[in-house]
Write a protein that holds these residues in place. Sequence first.
Motif, short mmCIF file in Angstrom:
data_model
loop_
_atom_site.label_atom_id
_atom_site.label_comp_id
_atom_site.label_asym_id
_atom_site.label_seq_id
_atom_site.Cartn_x
_atom_site.Cartn_y
_atom_site.Cartn_z
N GLN A 140 -58.19 -65.12 -61.40
CA GLN A 140 -58.09 -63.68 -61.27
C GLN A 140 -58.38 -63.12 -59.88
O GLN A 140 -57.87 -62.09 -59.54
N ASN A 141 -59.18 -63.75 -59.07
CA ASN A 141 -59.41 -63.23 -57.72
C ASN A 141 -58.84 -64.16 -56.67
O ASN A 141 -59.22 -64.09 -55.51
N SER B 4 -46.16 -66.70 -53.33
CA SER B 4 -47.32 -67.19 -54.09
C SER B 4 -48.64 -66.64 -53.56
O SER B 4 -49.63 -66.63 -54.27
N ARG B 5 -48.65 -66.15 -52.32
CA ARG B 5 -49.86 -65.49 -51.79
C ARG B 5 -50.01 -64.08 -52.36
O ARG B 5 -51.09 -63.51 -52.30
N GLU B 6 -48.93 -63.51 -52.88
CA GLU B 6 -48.95 -62.16 -53.44
C GLU B 6 -49.22 -62.16 -54.93
O GLU B 6 -49.41 -61.09 -55.52
N LEU B 7 -49.23 -63.34 -55.56
CA LEU B 7 -49.36 -63.41 -57.01
C LEU B 7 -50.76 -63.88 -57.40
O LEU B 7 -51.31 -64.81 -56.81
N ARG B 8 -51.31 -63.24 -58.43
CA ARG B 8 -52.66 -63.52 -58.90
C ARG B 8 -52.64 -64.70 -59.88
O ARG B 8 -51.79 -64.78 -60.76
N CYS B 9 -53.63 -65.56 -59.73
CA CYS B 9 -53.83 -66.61 -60.73
C CYS B 9 -54.43 -65.94 -61.96
O CYS B 9 -55.47 -65.28 -61.87
N ASP C 49 -48.06 -56.03 -64.47
CA ASP C 49 -48.45 -55.75 -63.08
C ASP C 49 -49.70 -56.50 -62.65
O ASP C 49 -49.96 -56.66 -61.47
N PHE C 50 -50.49 -56.97 -63.62
CA PHE C 50 -51.72 -57.68 -63.29
C PHE C 50 -51.46 -58.98 -62.54
O PHE C 50 -52.33 -59.49 -61.85
N VAL C 51 -50.24 -59.52 -62.64
CA VAL C 51 -49.92 -60.76 -61.94
C VAL C 51 -49.85 -60.55 -60.43
O VAL C 51 -49.99 -61.51 -59.67
N LEU C 52 -49.69 -59.31 -60.00
CA LEU C 52 -49.64 -59.01 -58.57
C LEU C 52 -51.06 -58.82 -58.04
O LEU C 52 -51.87 -58.14 -58.66
N LEU C 53 -51.36 -59.43 -56.88
CA LEU C 53 -52.67 -59.23 -56.28
C LEU C 53 -52.86 -57.79 -55.83
O LEU C 53 -53.96 -57.26 -55.82
N LYS C 54 -51.77 -57.13 -55.44
CA LYS C 54 -51.81 -55.71 -55.07
C LYS C 54 -50.83 -54.97 -55.97
O LYS C 54 -49.67 -54.77 -55.61
N PRO C 55 -51.29 -54.56 -57.16
CA PRO C 55 -50.37 -53.88 -58.07
C PRO C 55 -49.96 -52.53 -57.51
O PRO C 55 -50.69 -51.92 -56.72
N PRO C 56 -48.78 -52.03 -57.89
CA PRO C 56 -48.32 -50.73 -57.38
C PRO C 56 -49.19 -49.60 -57.93
O PRO C 56 -49.76 -49.71 -59.02
#
Length: 180
Positions: free
Chosen positions: A68-69, A59-64, A110-117
């Motif tokens: 959004q930030n 859950s620390r890797e996933l964006r709200c 991919d936007f759900v990831l805080l660090k997208p590939p």
Amino acid sequence: MQESPPVPSRRGLLSRRALPHVFGALVCLALAMASPALAVLPDEIMSNPAQEARARNLSRELRCMVCQNQSIDDSSAPLARDLRLLVRERIAAGDSDQQVLDFLVARYGDFVLLKPPFETNTLLLWLLTPLVLAGGGLTLLGYSRRRSKAMQAAANTPPRLSADEEARLAKLIAEPGEPG
């Protein structure tokens, strides 16, 4: 007879000895207020500590998607709560961390990831900030060069006289000068 002003006492509101303690307390208070508020509610926590640790890491890797930030771990938005519960459900069902991430990416992108590939479809996400900064820097550079050239041109060009000033100057030049 004049009265002399009162002499300040050595014991003021904040003595020199107390000042470092007050400053330390203020720093501690500021640090406590600056720490992220974890939004995980008690009813969301899994009974298995190992699974809960995995859920918190994910859950620390996933964006709200609302904030959004923020990660969903830090967000108190209802959608973030739903995503935290979904992560915990998938972990309880036996999914690996990568399977949970793949499921959420398939569902939200991919936007759900805080660090997208770094891929062709996320190129804009990675390059937008540097491009905007470079564009702003180039704009400022161009503006400062134009302004510098305009200032130099204004300094090298003699001031223009109005028609009245030119007539008066011609009259002064034509008249014989009187001393003093």
